[in-house]
Write a protein that holds these residues in place. Structure first.
Motif, PDB file in Angstrom:
ATOM      1  N   VAL A   1       0.639  -1.081   0.069  1.00  0.00           N
ATOM      2  CA  VAL A   1       0.075   0.126  -0.022  1.00  0.00           C
ATOM      3  C   VAL A   1       0.753   1.424  -0.090  1.00  0.00           C
ATOM      4  CG1 VAL A   1      -1.978   1.229   1.195  1.00  0.00           C
ATOM      5  CG2 VAL A   1      -1.690  -1.167   1.341  1.00  0.00           C
ATOM      6  N   CYS A   2       0.648   2.242  -0.864  1.00  0.00           N
ATOM      7  CA  CYS A   2       1.565   3.398  -1.023  1.00  0.00           C
ATOM      8  C   CYS A   2       1.054   4.350   0.331  1.00  0.00           C
ATOM      9  CB  CYS A   2       1.079   4.063  -2.278  1.00  0.00           C
ATOM     10  SG  CYS A   2       1.564   3.195  -3.683  1.00  0.00           S
ATOM     11  N   PRO A   3       2.217   4.561   0.913  1.00  0.00           N
ATOM     12  CA  PRO A   3       1.919   5.400   2.270  1.00  0.00           C
ATOM     13  C   PRO A   3       1.090   6.912   1.931  1.00  0.00           C
ATOM     14  CG  PRO A   3       4.313   5.649   1.407  1.00  0.00           C
ATOM     15  CD  PRO A   3       3.372   4.578   0.456  1.00  0.00           C
ATOM     16  N   PHE A   4       1.392   7.635   0.975  1.00  0.00           N
ATOM     17  CA  PHE A   4       0.775   8.727   0.805  1.00  0.00           C
ATOM     18  C   PHE A   4      -0.780   8.574   0.232  1.00  0.00           C
ATOM     19  CE2 PHE A   4       3.178   7.762  -2.973  1.00  0.00           C
ATOM     20  CZ  PHE A   4       2.174   7.753  -4.132  1.00  0.00           C
ATOM     21  N   THR A   5      -0.965   7.237  -0.170  1.00  0.00           N
ATOM     22  CA  THR A   5      -2.621   6.990  -0.347  1.00  0.00           C
ATOM     23  C   THR A   5      -3.172   6.655   0.776  1.00  0.00           C
ATOM     24  OG1 THR A   5      -1.797   6.116  -2.762  1.00  0.00           O
ATOM     25  CG2 THR A   5      -4.101   5.304  -1.796  1.00  0.00           C
TER      26      THR A   5
ATOM     27  N   ALA B   1      12.738  13.084 -14.034  1.00  0.00           N
ATOM     28  CA  ALA B   1      12.039  13.830 -12.802  1.00  0.00           C
ATOM     29  C   ALA B   1      10.856  13.358 -12.115  1.00  0.00           C
ATOM     30  CB  ALA B   1      11.947  15.117 -13.336  1.00  0.00           C
ATOM     31  N   PHE B   2      10.099  12.557 -13.239  1.00  0.00           N
ATOM     32  CA  PHE B   2       8.966  11.868 -12.536  1.00  0.00           C
ATOM     33  C   PHE B   2       9.147  10.712 -11.625  1.00  0.00           C
ATOM     34  CE2 PHE B   2       6.159   8.207 -13.090  1.00  0.00           C
ATOM     35  CZ  PHE B   2       4.976   8.848 -12.572  1.00  0.00           C
ATOM     36  N   TYR B   3      10.462   9.794 -12.005  1.00  0.00           N
ATOM     37  CA  TYR B   3      10.881   8.741 -11.431  1.00  0.00           C
ATOM     38  C   TYR B   3      11.349   9.265  -9.962  1.00  0.00           C
ATOM     39  CZ  TYR B   3      12.711   4.262 -10.569  1.00  0.00           C
ATOM     40  OH  TYR B   3      13.087   2.996 -10.155  1.00  0.00           O
ATOM     41  N   ILE B   4      11.970  10.415 -10.053  1.00  0.00           N
ATOM     42  CA  ILE B   4      12.758  10.773  -8.472  1.00  0.00           C
ATOM     43  C   ILE B   4      11.646  11.253  -7.828  1.00  0.00           C
ATOM     44  CG2 ILE B   4      14.020  12.329  -7.738  1.00  0.00           C
ATOM     45  CD1 ILE B   4      15.854  10.519  -8.972  1.00  0.00           C
ATOM     46  N   ILE B   5      10.692  12.010  -8.415  1.00  0.00           N
ATOM     47  CA  ILE B   5       9.707  12.424  -7.357  1.00  0.00           C
ATOM     48  C   ILE B   5       8.893  11.253  -6.849  1.00  0.00           C
ATOM     49  CG2 ILE B   5       7.619  13.873  -7.229  1.00  0.00           C
ATOM     50  CD1 ILE B   5       8.922  15.792  -9.505  1.00  0.00           C
ATOM     51  N   MET B   6       8.376  10.434  -7.773  1.00  0.00           N
ATOM     52  CA  MET B   6       7.506   9.119  -7.071  1.00  0.00           C
ATOM     53  C   MET B   6       8.413   8.424  -6.409  1.00  0.00           C
ATOM     54  SD  MET B   6       4.659   9.836  -8.629  1.00  0.00           S
ATOM     55  CE  MET B   6       3.914   8.449  -7.737  1.00  0.00           C
ATOM     56  N   LYS B   7       9.648   8.296  -6.538  1.00  0.00           N
ATOM     57  CA  LYS B   7      10.567   7.481  -5.476  1.00  0.00           C
ATOM     58  C   LYS B   7      10.591   8.017  -4.225  1.00  0.00           C
ATOM     59  CE  LYS B   7      15.262   5.802  -5.176  1.00  0.00           C
ATOM     60  NZ  LYS B   7      14.930   4.480  -4.810  1.00  0.00           N
ATOM     61  N   LEU B   8      10.703   9.497  -4.138  1.00  0.00           N
ATOM     62  CA  LEU B   8      10.687  10.141  -2.709  1.00  0.00           C
ATOM     63  C   LEU B   8       9.447  10.060  -2.223  1.00  0.00           C
ATOM     64  CD1 LEU B   8      13.069  13.032  -3.854  1.00  0.00           C
ATOM     65  CD2 LEU B   8      13.706  10.991  -2.358  1.00  0.00           C
ATOM     66  N   ARG B   9       8.176  10.324  -3.012  1.00  0.00           N
ATOM     67  CA  ARG B   9       6.759  10.279  -2.646  1.00  0.00           C
ATOM     68  C   ARG B   9       6.428   8.789  -1.822  1.00  0.00           C
ATOM     69  NH1 ARG B   9       2.283  11.870  -6.238  1.00  0.00           N
ATOM     70  NH2 ARG B   9       1.239  11.850  -4.219  1.00  0.00           N
TER      71      ARG B   9
ATOM     72  N   GLY C   1       8.156   7.129   0.052  1.00  0.00           N
ATOM     73  CA  GLY C   1       9.061   6.720   1.319  1.00  0.00           C
ATOM     74  C   GLY C   1      10.413   6.156   0.913  1.00  0.00           C
ATOM     75  N   GLU C   2      10.890   6.132  -0.240  1.00  0.00           N
ATOM     76  CA  GLU C   2      12.070   5.467  -0.417  1.00  0.00           C
ATOM     77  C   GLU C   2      13.208   6.791  -0.425  1.00  0.00           C
ATOM     78  OE1 GLU C   2      10.301   2.607  -4.079  1.00  0.00           O
ATOM     79  OE2 GLU C   2      11.664   3.792  -4.330  1.00  0.00           O
ATOM     80  N   ARG C   3      14.387   6.318  -0.318  1.00  0.00           N
ATOM     81  CA  ARG C   3      15.412   7.170  -0.054  1.00  0.00           C
ATOM     82  C   ARG C   3      16.267   7.123  -1.295  1.00  0.00           C
ATOM     83  NH1 ARG C   3      19.674   4.816   2.720  1.00  0.00           N
ATOM     84  NH2 ARG C   3      19.113   3.166   3.620  1.00  0.00           N
ATOM     85  N   ILE C   4      17.300   8.193  -1.420  1.00  0.00           N
ATOM     86  CA  ILE C   4      18.532   8.070  -2.322  1.00  0.00           C
ATOM     87  C   ILE C   4      19.531   7.899  -1.604  1.00  0.00           C
ATOM     88  CG2 ILE C   4      19.579   8.913  -4.286  1.00  0.00           C
ATOM     89  CD1 ILE C   4      16.956  10.465  -5.160  1.00  0.00           C
ATOM     90  N   GLN C   5      20.386   6.931  -1.799  1.00  0.00           N
ATOM     91  CA  GLN C   5      21.930   6.555  -0.841  1.00  0.00           C
ATOM     92  C   GLN C   5      22.939   7.901  -1.322  1.00  0.00           C
ATOM     93  OE1 GLN C   5      22.999   2.548  -1.486  1.00  0.00           O
ATOM     94  NE2 GLN C   5      21.598   1.930   0.268  1.00  0.00           N
ATOM     95  N   CYS C   6      23.693   7.710  -0.524  1.00  0.00           N
ATOM     96  CA  CYS C   6      24.590   8.732  -0.582  1.00  0.00           C
ATOM     97  C   CYS C   6      25.422   8.878  -2.077  1.00  0.00           C
ATOM     98  CB  CYS C   6      25.715   8.910   0.480  1.00  0.00           C
ATOM     99  SG  CYS C   6      27.031  10.017   0.491  1.00  0.00           S
ATOM    100  N   MET C   7      25.937   7.603  -2.463  1.00  0.00           N
ATOM    101  CA  MET C   7      26.786   7.335  -3.607  1.00  0.00           C
ATOM    102  C   MET C   7      25.802   8.084  -4.768  1.00  0.00           C
ATOM    103  SD  MET C   7      29.254   6.725  -5.321  1.00  0.00           S
ATOM    104  CE  MET C   7      30.159   5.977  -4.191  1.00  0.00           C
TER     105      MET C   7
END
Length: 801
Positions: A360-364, A700-708, A710-716
């Protein structure tokens, strides 16, 4: 009786007639000889820098005899200047013949020069420089004669002047100014000094028009210095304001050459307006004042040490990436080994949205809690699962049902056998190799200085390569493409070993790892470097596709890889993808050939562009379960009736919203409208801009949806994103400098030429090659590492968008 008399005297009449013809022939011959004997031939001893005013008819001929002392250590030119003072001389011009020791120069005055469509331009003022044969002795007295004659019985008045050209020899790094016109071409001699093996000849003018030609010719007679023959030998360039040719000593056995400057009779070759067409084929057109003031300077080219420094600089930059990558890979490899060496341990998910199997998507969930009731979180999850999920038994096996779920996870779209998918995506790499080999077989470059669109002010030759620096700077694509392949190979080996151990992380967690597209991307980057180098051997509009073909492929492969990450089962096959890319390249070629100012082409292209966008959007929206066949119209009407009229149903997937595709379609329509209104001349760049914009929007769509989600982007990955964005900004700055362009004439293109800016060896476009190769490498690393944070997350908790 009469017939008998004719027969009797017939032979006598024949003999009489033959004698009459012979007598007539003798009379005519005698008259001609007498007329020739009456023609007066006058020889005059003439001097330099004296103007001779005289009249010539068919009854007289004048010969002017000149002599001058030629020194082997000093070269000076001799120039003949002629003016016809009588009017109406076009019908009976004067012929001037200059007889020298080893050469003959002849021309008529008025001089008739032909332009486009054989239009004729008369010139009553003519100036020519005499060819200077070499002398073997220290000093030598040479004689030459100027014969003046005409076939006109009327007297034609003329002026003749022979003068010395003291500044006939050009000196290194010393500017010389002069004036030229179509009937008064100029040429000068340059001798290579000791220690100079390569020189750059630069001709500049403050005047854009009239159009001119700069030619480099060997020291020999005759010198081709007219508009209709200047292109016969040597190297030449048309020019408006600037021209530059790099000359090597090895190409001239005499260690010297002529710099010839000719003003053309018309300006069409330099992009000027087309003059009116004459009403009659024999009509003479007034050429007007076409004099042009120019400057010429010959400078030594760079030395071999600069070549070595340029090559070491290029290798040093990209070998440093190998070193840095090796250090980072050692650290990452140790982490990966530590993570995969704990078999049988269930990874702990960072998400706490529900039990195993729930997605289940968290923002939903948050929207549901805010808009419905204040129920607890678990109650909301249960409600959503009961109300919105299909409870049929085959939901886990039938893809038509799975793909209609409102909340899709990667596990729902990663049901195919891993071996089948691996083979499917390896085909991308194999087909790309076949494409590469076929393109390399047809690369063939021919042409002259006016065909190739170099930055001539910074074009350093090496062997048969006229612009070695532009070719060397493409080394980054090849080296960084190979480095990316090695990085992908390392990850592929580590993942394969984990699968062989039946590691739970590799089998059940993270984005499904298929490396076929990554291999194709790395190979495409290498081929971009090779074919860009082939293009820069002689850049022009006939071979531009070698430079742009793999740009389209790289953009397309990146989009496919982004989509594959969350939709591994329904991504396009390699054959379909490459067929679409081939169609794009085909339209690119058609646009270059037929698109300039052709509104019909732009209308057809815009319609096809919009239709293709709509079909692709529909295919993506329905998760690959939409087909184009004879029943398409009936299904469209049925869907509109059931989903929009009878009841208002939501989208198939919450984040597969129709709003996304509406925005995409509006963007497509705006680009199509721009193309129709502006009809840009550079269709290839316009089409490439469309591909890059699509890639950036999807990224840009992929990055936005990834952050929405609840996923995160690692340091590398974050370092790669920031570094790549900065490098792309600088790269585009240098790309838009526009040092040359084959959308214009060669002369207009050379107006944008600039000097070298790095190490006196690389220009702005070379810097674009350096930075763009690094930026593409960084972009590939972003795609490779962007979802590393999901390596410990089970696939039924990774959301599809």
């Amino acid at each position: 009786m009469v017939l008998r008399s004719c027969c009797k005297f017939g032979p006598v009449l024949v003999l009489f007639r033959l004698g009459y013809v012979a007598l007539l022939w003798l009379c005519v011959t005698h008259l001609r000889c007498a007329r020739a004997e009456t023609k007066t031939v006058v020889q005059k001893d003439a001097e330099f820098d004296v103007t001779y005013n005289d009249t010539v008819t068919s009854d007289n001929q004048t010969i002017y005899a000149f002599n001058h002392t030629v020194s082997r250590n000093k070269t000076e030119g001799v120039r003949v200047t002629v003016d016809v003072l009588s009017e109406g001389a076009e019908s009976s011009p004067i012929l001037f013949v200059v007889r020298q020791k080893q050469a003959v120069l002849s021309f008529q005055v008025p001089l008739i020069l032909r332009g486009l469509y054989q239009r004729k331009y008369p010139y009553a003022h003519v100036g020519r420089t005499l060819c200077q044969p070499p002398t073997r002795t220290l000093t030598e007295t040479q004689y030459f004669f100027v014969d003046v004659s005409t076939l006109s019985s009327l007297g034609t008045q003329y002026q003749l002047r022979i003068s010395r050209v003291d500044s006939f020899t050009l000196h290194t790094d010393k500017k010389f100014s002069f004036t030229a016109s179509p009937s008064q071409p100029q040429y000068f001699k340059y001798v290579f000094p000791d220690g100079v093996d390569t020189a750059i000849v630069k001709v500049n003018s403050e005047m854009t028009f009239p159009c001119s030609v700069m030619s480099i010719q060997d020291i020999q007679c005759p010198v081709y210095d007219l508009d209709n023959n200047v292109a016969f030998i040597g190297m030449y360039q048309t020019m408006t304001k600037t021209a530059a040719i790099t000359v090597q000593r090895k190409d001239f056995p005499s260690n010297s050459f002529y710099v010839v400057v000719v003003v053309k009779t018309e300006d069409e070759a330099c992009g000027g307006p087309l003059r009116f067409y004459p009403l009659r084929p024999d009509e003479l057109i007034d050429a007007g004042n076409r004099s042009k003031t120019l400057d010429v300077v010959v400078s030594p080219a760079i030395s071999s040490d600069v070549y070595v420094m340029g090559m070491l600089f290029c290798l040093g930059i990209f070998l440093s990436f190998y070193l840095l990558t090796f250090l980072v890979a050692c650290v990452e490899n140790k982490r990966s080994v530590d993570r995969f060496t704990v078999p049988g341990v269930t990874p702990v998910s960072p998400y706490e949205y529900g039990s195993f199997g729930e997605c289940v998507c968290p923002f939903t969930l948050q929207r549901s809690l805010e808009s419905v009731t204040g129920r607890s979180r678990q109650e909301s999850l249960s409600s959503i699962e009961e109300d919105d999920y299909d409870t049929l038994a085959d939901i886990d096996s039938d893809k038509n049902i799975v793909r209609t779920k409102k909340y899709l996870c990667v596990s729902d779209l990663a049901r195919k056998d891993k071996r089948v998918l691996s083979k499917k995506y390896q085909i991308y790499f194999c087909v790309l190799l076949l494409t590469c080999s076929s393109l390399l077989q047809v690369v063939n470059v021919t042409g002259n200085q006016d065909i190739c669109y170099y930055n001539f002010l910074c074009a350093h030759p090496l062997g048969n390569l006229s612009a070695f620096n532009n070719i060397l700077s493409n080394l980054g694509y090849v080296m960084l493409g190979l480095l990316f392949l090695l990085i992908v190979l390392q990850r592929d080996i580590i993942h394969s070993r984990a699968l062989d151990r039946n590691d739970l992380n590799a089998l059940e967690c993270g984005i499904p790892k298929h490396f076929g597209l990554f291999y194709a991307m790395g190979t495409a980057l290498m081929m971009e470097g090779l074919l860009s180098a082939c293009y820069h051997v002689c850049p022009n509009y006939t071979n531009f596709q070698f430079d742009t073909s793999f740009m389209y492929m790289i953009a397309g492969l990146c989009v496919l890889k982004l989509y594959q990450k969350r939709h591994p089962d329904i991504n396009a096959s390699a054959y379909t993808a490459y067929a679409c890319l081939a169609a794009v390249i085909f339209f690119s070629v058609l646009g270059v050939v037929f698109g300039k100012g052709n509104m019909v082409f732009w209308i057809v292209f815009s319609v096809l562009h919009i239709l293709a966008t709509m079909l692709l959007s529909t295919q993506l929206y329905y998760m690959g379960r939409w087909r184009l066949d004879s029943g398409i119209l009936r299904r469209i009407v049925y869907v509109i009736y059931t989903d929009c009229i009878r009841q208002c149903s939501g989208p198939i997937s919450v984040d597969n919203s129709s709003l996304t595709y509406i925005v995409l379609l509006l963007f497509c329509l705006s680009r199509a409208a721009y193309g129709l209104l502006k009809t840009p001349n550079d269709f290839a760049s316009y089409l490439l801009a469309i591909a890059i914009c699509n890639l950036l929007l999807y990224f840009a769509f992929y990055i936005i949806m990834k952050l929405r989600s609840g996923e995160r982007i690692q340091c590398m990955a974050m370092v790669c994103i920031l570094f790549t964005a900065v490098v792309w900004g600088f790269a585009l700055f240098f790309f838009f400098q526009g040092l040359s362009t084959w959308q214009k004439t060669p002369a207009e293109s050379r107006e944008h030429n600039r000097e070298c800016i790095v190490l006196s060896f690389f220009d702005d476009h070379d810097i674009w090659h350096f930075l763009s190769s690094i930026a593409m490498f960084g972009s590939f690393l972003v795609l490779l590492t962007m979802d590393d944070d999901l390596d410990d997350v089970q696939r039924d908790k990774i959301f599809v968008f």
